[in-house]
Design an enzyme around this catalytic site. Structure first.
Site, PDB file in Angstrom:
ATOM      1  N   THR A  26       0.857  -1.183   0.000  1.00 24.45           N
ATOM      2  CA  THR A  26       0.000   0.000   0.000  1.00 24.45           C
ATOM      3  C   THR A  26       0.890   1.229   0.000  1.00 24.45           C
ATOM      4  O   THR A  26       2.040   1.181   0.441  1.00 24.45           O
ATOM      5  CB  THR A  26      -0.981  -0.002   1.190  1.00 24.45           C
ATOM      6  OG1 THR A  26      -1.989   1.004   0.967  1.00 24.45           O
ATOM      7  CG2 THR A  26      -0.284   0.262   2.517  1.00 24.45           C
ATOM      8  N   CYS A  32      -3.075   8.151   7.831  1.00 22.53           N
ATOM      9  CA  CYS A  32      -3.622   6.787   7.865  1.00 22.53           C
ATOM     10  C   CYS A  32      -2.623   5.849   8.542  1.00 22.53           C
ATOM     11  O   CYS A  32      -1.438   6.171   8.667  1.00 22.53           O
ATOM     12  CB  CYS A  32      -3.864   6.268   6.450  1.00 22.53           C
ATOM     13  SG  CYS A  32      -5.100   7.163   5.499  1.00 22.53           S
ATOM     14  N   HIS A  48      -5.280  -0.762   5.463  1.00 23.99           N
ATOM     15  CA  HIS A  48      -4.932   0.653   5.285  1.00 23.99           C
ATOM     16  C   HIS A  48      -6.157   1.451   5.735  1.00 23.99           C
ATOM     17  O   HIS A  48      -7.089   1.656   4.958  1.00 23.99           O
ATOM     18  CB  HIS A  48      -4.586   0.929   3.827  1.00 23.99           C
ATOM     19  CG  HIS A  48      -4.160   2.342   3.551  1.00 23.99           C
ATOM     20  ND1 HIS A  48      -3.310   2.644   2.511  1.00 23.99           N
ATOM     21  CD2 HIS A  48      -4.444   3.523   4.145  1.00 23.99           C
ATOM     22  CE1 HIS A  48      -3.110   3.951   2.484  1.00 23.99           C
ATOM     23  NE2 HIS A  48      -3.808   4.510   3.462  1.00 23.99           N
TER      24      HIS A  48
END
Length: 158
Positions: A26, A32, A48
């Site tokens: 990712t 995040c 994620h």
């Protein structure tokens, strides 16, 4: 989730699990967090998540740290992972956005991840969080290695 070649790509507010020897990747982690969980026997997954806690009126989704960890754990168990053997690694939670709250959202996401992992009785083996720059990560479920590429630092492997 999007697959490309031998890698599984996870977007924002998404997750993936596998029992195959494939990397899960990712990118674009700012505030995040990415939570990688594996069982030490080749089954692993990557979340994620972008916000800390699921609002009461919403259905569980990987968008939120707490419900995302719950969903990720359930998917791992559906592939045969032993829930007592699960180990996690955590990264992300930068202070990149000011949304007017008392605590930066990155710190809140990291705190929510620690709490959710504790509640799920999953050992947090390592973490690399905070700072003010973005990250991209690659997770290897077969080994549990989480490779972190920060914009402002050398690559780290947890």
């Amino acid at each position: 989730m999007q697959t490309r070649g031998e890698r599984i790509r996870v977007g924002v507010a998404d997750m993936a699990v596998t029992d195959e020897p494939r990397q899960i990747v990712t990118s674009g982690l700012g505030s995040c967090v990415a939570v990688a969980i594996h069982d030490g026997d080749g089954i692993g997954g990557l979340l994620h998540a972008m916000l800390p806690t699921l609002p009461a009126a919403e259905e569980p989704t990987p968008k939120y740290v707490d419900s995302g960890i719950e969903l990720l754990t359930a998917e791992l168990e559906s592939l045969g992972a032993d829930p007592k053997a699960l180990t996690a690694k955590l990264t992300g939670g930068s202070s990149m956005l000011d949304i007017g709250t008392d605590e930066p959202i990155g710190d809140t996401n990291v705190s929510a991840a620690r709490t959710a992992l504790t509640e799920a009785e999953i050992d947090l083996a390592a973490e690399e969080t905070g700072g003010s720059s973005g990250r991209s990560v690659s997770f290897h479920p077969a080994t549990g290695a989480l490779t972190i590429e920060r914009v402002d630092a050398e690559t780290t492997v947890l």
